[in-house]
Motif scaffolding. Structure first.
Motif, mmCIF file in Angstrom:
data_model
loop_
_atom_site.group_PDB
_atom_site.id
_atom_site.type_symbol
_atom_site.label_atom_id
_atom_site.label_comp_id
_atom_site.label_asym_id
_atom_site.label_seq_id
_atom_site.Cartn_x
_atom_site.Cartn_y
_atom_site.Cartn_z
ATOM 1 N N SER B 75 0.831 -1.202 0.000
ATOM 2 C CA SER B 75 0.000 0.000 0.000
ATOM 3 C C SER B 75 0.867 1.255 0.000
ATOM 4 C CB SER B 75 -0.922 0.010 1.229
ATOM 5 O OG SER B 75 -1.739 -1.143 1.231
ATOM 6 N N ALA B 76 2.024 1.182 0.661
ATOM 7 C CA ALA B 76 2.947 2.317 0.666
ATOM 8 C C ALA B 76 3.421 2.577 -0.775
ATOM 9 C CB ALA B 76 4.136 2.035 1.590
ATOM 10 N N HIS B 77 3.705 1.487 -1.518
ATOM 11 C CA HIS B 77 4.109 1.653 -2.924
ATOM 12 C C HIS B 77 2.965 2.261 -3.733
ATOM 13 C CE1 HIS B 77 7.986 -0.828 -3.495
ATOM 14 N NE2 HIS B 77 7.826 -0.636 -2.188
ATOM 15 N N MET B 79 0.661 4.219 -2.625
ATOM 16 C CA MET B 79 0.574 5.633 -2.285
ATOM 17 C C MET B 79 1.663 6.404 -3.029
ATOM 18 S SD MET B 79 0.713 7.555 1.399
ATOM 19 C CE MET B 79 2.419 7.243 1.813
ATOM 20 N N ALA B 80 2.874 5.832 -3.081
ATOM 21 C CA ALA B 80 3.988 6.511 -3.756
ATOM 22 C C ALA B 80 3.639 6.722 -5.232
ATOM 23 C CB ALA B 80 5.261 5.682 -3.600
ATOM 24 N N GLU B 81 2.989 5.707 -5.829
ATOM 25 C CA GLU B 81 2.602 5.834 -7.240
ATOM 26 C C GLU B 81 1.639 7.022 -7.410
ATOM 27 O OE1 GLU B 81 0.743 2.343 -8.892
ATOM 28 O OE2 GLU B 81 0.713 3.156 -10.933
ATOM 29 N N ALA B 82 0.684 7.096 -6.483
ATOM 30 C CA ALA B 82 -0.285 8.197 -6.549
ATOM 31 C C ALA B 82 0.406 9.535 -6.358
ATOM 32 C CB ALA B 82 -1.370 7.994 -5.488
ATOM 33 N N VAL B 83 1.352 9.604 -5.422
ATOM 34 C CA VAL B 83 2.070 10.850 -5.143
ATOM 35 C C VAL B 83 2.875 11.258 -6.375
ATOM 36 C CG1 VAL B 83 3.920 11.894 -3.761
ATOM 37 C CG2 VAL B 83 2.188 10.475 -2.639
ATOM 38 N N GLU B 84 3.531 10.283 -7.010
ATOM 39 C CA GLU B 84 4.371 10.596 -8.174
ATOM 40 C C GLU B 84 3.505 11.119 -9.327
ATOM 41 O OE1 GLU B 84 8.476 8.527 -9.242
ATOM 42 O OE2 GLU B 84 6.789 7.478 -10.165
ATOM 43 N N GLY B 176 2.716 2.348 -13.178
ATOM 44 C CA GLY B 176 3.783 3.187 -13.701
ATOM 45 C C GLY B 176 4.856 3.508 -12.678
ATOM 46 N N PHE B 177 4.903 2.797 -11.578
ATOM 47 C CA PHE B 177 5.819 3.163 -10.494
ATOM 48 C C PHE B 177 6.837 2.057 -10.221
ATOM 49 C CE2 PHE B 177 6.911 3.198 -5.931
ATOM 50 C CZ PHE B 177 7.519 4.444 -5.861
#
Lengths: 645, 645
Positions: B75-77, B79-84, B176-177
């Motif tokens: 889930s952290a990954h 979230m990172a994808e969404a942030v990026e 895409g992350f």
């Protein structure tokens, strides 16, 4: 003519130069025979010293502390005279009266004193005492005094002389012995009727181990043989009741080098006593409206700067722990923590008196040489509480505290006690004492009134109060007549100010409360030490670690013994069975040795009749009882905290 | 073909390269849909990762701790994808799963995240999750990895790469992350059905305040919306039940800057709870054959060198006090003092099991940032005891301790609990673990047997035992489902050796005892903190600081109210009167607010009929009762330590 004011306020006129002894004789010859010294305007004088001006006078006899210490100081001179006769060339250092008796430090060269020497010296002292030689006071110039001791090559007295001012120096002579001494002394050696030299010890000159070791001889004397005999008997008994010896035998406490000196570890039996004492304290205090709190044993430096314990009390505290750039101290007293609890929520007059109690553990630094069993320790569990009240409440609060003491004395069979009330000195207000003249007067009067109204025995001592208010030191005597300082009660006007404590009074204004510090059961350490001696380890049933031992006459009766044990256990009685393979006589002796209050002997007859044969510690058989009947009896005894009858 | 061993011992054959998911599918499609990851030979793997050799396999689902943390790490990954996507150019530091959820630290340049941003990000995450993008693992050479992040100018990942060895480096990509990550991850983002980003915080890079401050975003995710809703509700409820808030409102404890951080002062109400807990512990332990001791809070350095706490545990201890050329430490644990008590008198097999208990106060250093109300403190009152026994006694002693826990759980209404049994690793004997292979096996078997036989829920953890023996960590859940670590039980073969403890066995030879360390009620601090939340401050009557409030309807009935109060007080019930000038409705509301179990309302009718009208906290009227009848009821409730019905 000069005016002499006596303690009862009577004023009498005498010729200038009359002595206290002269005054005594003018009252009664019988009285005069008992006079050892006198308090002249508050200073202790020779009874024979001429009084040149108007003065207040109190005659001092054996019944006065100052009378006794004059007697013992004179006895030290008498001993010195005997020593000088026996060992010419001996040099003396100092020879003060102490708590019980006196000592004198002396340089005997290479000579080692033996027990036999003491017997010889005692004999000589008795001889010299019988001569009733007067103690003669003589003022002497410093030059003459120096010359005297230079001629004697006495480096010790020369050392003492260095610090004395010309014009204040006196010699005392009795018989063939002269000493540099400020006095006072008893009229003559004839008062000393019973003499015991008790021990020989080494003592470094001036207490510094780099100096020469002197010989210290201890002794004690009395105005009659009976008192000496009683004293020696008491010493003998005190030895048997030594709390360190009993503490080990009965599994009360232990010490460990790895833990540290002066830090008792309470074994299971000692912990039972602790818990019974705490139960007593909690029950009593709850009924008296105290609330309980629990606070940490450490605090930051700032708390003790506010309380004033730092830097003034630093020597008695453990050194700090430095952490996160702050200094933390083990607490030496509980009050500052309690003030923080008082201050945690706003208070109104309706919340007062606010009484909070805690068996708080404190840590105090005592030099390792001062440590002594449970009596002088570094860790103290204190029966502490603080009462925050206003001036109107003070009298009844202080009285309630006093009543608590008396209640406890009854429970523990303490028959002799004295409250030592220390008062301020109005001349030192603002210096030695908080500058609150009105509060001093008011609280001292109220404290005195409590003591008088309740008929509590007390003495007053001028100029010995605490900085922040009058205090009472409580002295108690054990069953064998030894004196213990149990606890201190203090009135406090200073800490409420420094901690900015306040409550909203009826006029809706902030007002500063008064605080009473109190600890009627003192510390577990000192009080259990006292109780061990007081009871000779034979605790009353409610305090006894093991209350009952069931002794089956043989294994055949073990089942019944267990039945009895279970019946007692279910009633919360502390009971054990002695199921070892040994004769009943041996079982009884072993149980007596462990000082267990009750033995229940069970054999054929007891099993058949469903009874127990009861033996009371030190008393033998008390008869046969049905188990439930006897349980009811012992429960009653425990609940009433009955003392040993 | 390779052999896969399942947890029940079954062995199945599969094609080489089969994944855990493949294995799951071969068992049941339904099972496969729940698989998040797998434990392969004790290591957590992606469920999709090919298995190339014989292996033992355990499928991990949401019900497994490792399943959950894999889910949250993925889930952290996400979230990172969404942030990026939202903030191109963002750089990421680390993003681990935590106790409940996950976070990711990121460098957003000058951009400050807001609550609104979180809503946008959540929406984006939900979108991406629905795409069910697989998490794809890829091994990569260090050179290629370095090149990848140099091109991205990502100094953070380059820093992480420095410490990684070539050949061990993996990338994970979903959608895409792509991230540098050791894994494992869940099969695809579709598992993540419910998302909540909970907070934004600042966090210094590498925890060093000299470094740049990164943005930390916390979140939590679930496999269905229901669990998220329940979790958010629980958070809401936990806020209301915050022990710090209730602790202040109910006068349980206070803190003082002058005393120090992490050092709670227990106010009168908190102290009542402490004393009730201690009474429970003492009664229970006495009945279970424990003896009590009292020991000092400090000891000399040497004691902790013997125990091995120094130097290994020094960081968790307070700094030393240097005195008389020795170092003294505040104790961080009670065991060494207890060993000294065991050792104070010679022991024989007849004295064993020797069980000694103490509510011992310990001091532990925690960094000030770690301190949290009563949950993380520097002063702990521990429900401690040590049992010294021989090997034959071990099973029944350990079972008795386990029974104690269960008994306490019942009393406090703790319905969910798990014992976490940490075992040794035979390969590390003599290094990480005391080299006593037989004793390890024997005691681990016995501990396991106790847990199995008593039906106690437990999990086993390999290679996490203490140095000196197997241990059990006790996890409990509060009424609102929050998890707490209550206490630890430990078996100890090492300290009896280092302290040279021994007893004389039946063959008259010295033998080394085993020790069980146990503290079923944990520490007062943590346990009362837990209880405040668990009961929402509404303590059962036996624990409630004030048990009963008497509410006269008006002053006219005050005399009768006092009569009732006195009747209750005499029975040891904690009662107060609300005699303030206010309406009865207000009195009831105030009493409800203070969460007092019972209100006794007295007015005209009650006075005439000599009854009380009873209101139960949160329940309203329960009827009228004669005073003595009602006292008998409440006494019964208190004596039985009845929980709130």
């Amino acid at each position: 003519m000069i005016k002499i004011t006596l303690p009862d306020g009577a004023v009498r006129e005498y010729e200038k130069g009359v002595s206290a002894l002269g005054v005594a004789k003018s009252i009664s010859e019988g009285l005069a025979r008992k006079v050892l010294a006198a308090s002249i305007n508050g200073q202790v004088w020779d009874a024979t010293r001429p009084i040149e001006e108007d003065a207040s006078l109190k005659l001092l006899t054996w019944d006065d502390g100052d009378g006794k210490s004059t007697f013992w100081h004179s006895s030290a001179h008498l001993m010195a005279e005997a020593v000088e006769t026996a060992f010419p060339g001996v040099k003396f250092w100092v020879g003060p009266a102490i708590d019980k008796g006196f000592y004198y430090d002396m340089d005997l060269g290479d000579r080692k004193l033996t027990e036999e020497d003491l017997v010889v010296l005692e004999k000589k002292m008795n001889e010299l005492a019988k001569q009733s030689n007067p103690y003669i006071r003589k003022s002497i110039s410093k030059a003459d005094a120096l010359q005297y001791f230079v001629e004697k090559s006495d480096e010790y007295k020369l050392d003492l002389l260095q610090n004395l001012e010309d014009g204040t120096i006196t010699f005392y002579t009795q018989g063939g012995f002269t000493d540099l001494c400020r006095g006072p002394h008893i009229p003559n050696t004839g008062f000393i009727k019973a003499i015991k030299l008790t021990s020989i010890a080494g003592a470094y000159w001036k207490g510094d181990e780099k100096n020469k070791q002197l010989t210290r001889v201890y002794g004690v004397t009395f105005p009659n043989q009976k008192e000496l005999d009683e004293y020696l008997l008491m010493l003998e008994e005190a030895k048997k009741r030594d709390h360190r010896k009993l503490g080990k035998e009965l599994g009360i406490y232990t010490m460990s080098d790895d833990v540290g000196q002066g830090l008792p570890l309470w074994m299971p039996n000692g912990t039972i006593i602790i818990e019974e004492l705490e139960r007593l304290a909690k029950t009593t205090e709850t009924a008296a409206g105290y609330k309980r709190v629990v606070t940490p044993h450490i605090a930051k430096e700032n708390l003790y700067l506010t309380s004033g314990h730092l830097p003034y009390y630093a020597d008695s505290m453990f050194p700090p722990m430095e952490m996160d750039g702050e200094k933390y101290y083990l607490r030496a007293m509980n009050c500052p923590h309690h003030h923080k609890i008082f201050d945690a929520e706003p208070k109104s007059y309706k919340d007062l008196p606010y009484r909070i109690a805690e068996y708080g553990t404190c840590y105090r630094y005592e030099q390792s040489g001062e440590l002594f069993g449970l009596m002088r320790v570094r860790c103290l569990h204190m029966n502490d509480a603080h009462i925050y009240c206003n001036r109107e409440q003070f009298f009844s609060e202080f009285k309630a505290v006093n009543d608590l003491y008396i209640k406890y004395f009854k429970i523990f069979g303490v028959e002799k006690y004295v409250m030592r009330l220390s008062l301020h000195n109005p001349e030192k207000l603002g210096k030695k004492y908080v500058n609150e003249p009105e509060l001093w007067k008011e609280t001292e009067d109220m404290v005195r009134k409590v003591l008088v109204e309740t008929g509590t025995p007390f003495i007053e001592v001028q100029d010995e109060a605490a900085f922040y208010g009058p205090k009472i030191d409580v002295q108690i005597w054990s069953a064998i007549g030894r004196e213990f300082t149990l606890a201190t009660n203090q009135v406090d006007f200073a800490q409420p100010r420094s901690f900015k404590l306040s409550f909203t009074n009826k006029n809706n204004e902030p007002e500063i409360p008064l605080i009473i510090h109190r600890a009627p059961l003192g510390t577990h350490e000192r009080f259990i030490g006292f109780l061990l001696e007081h009871y000779a380890g034979k605790f009353p049933t409610w305090l006894a670690p093991i209350q009952v031992k069931v002794l089956p006459i043989s294994d055949k009766f073990l089942d019944y013994a267990k039945e009895v044990e279970m019946a007692l256990l279910q009633q919360g009685i502390r009971v054990e069975i002695d199921d070892k393979k040994k004769k009943i006589g041996k079982k009884i002796r072993d149980t007596e040795l462990m000082k267990i209050p009750y033995m229940l002997i069970v054999g054929e007859k007891e099993v058949n009749e469903k009874v127990v044969s009861v033996r009371r510690q030190g008393k033998g058989d008390t008869g046969s009882f049905a188990v439930t009947e006897w349980i009811a009896q012992i429960k009653q005894e425990i609940e009433n905290r009955q003392s040993i009858d």
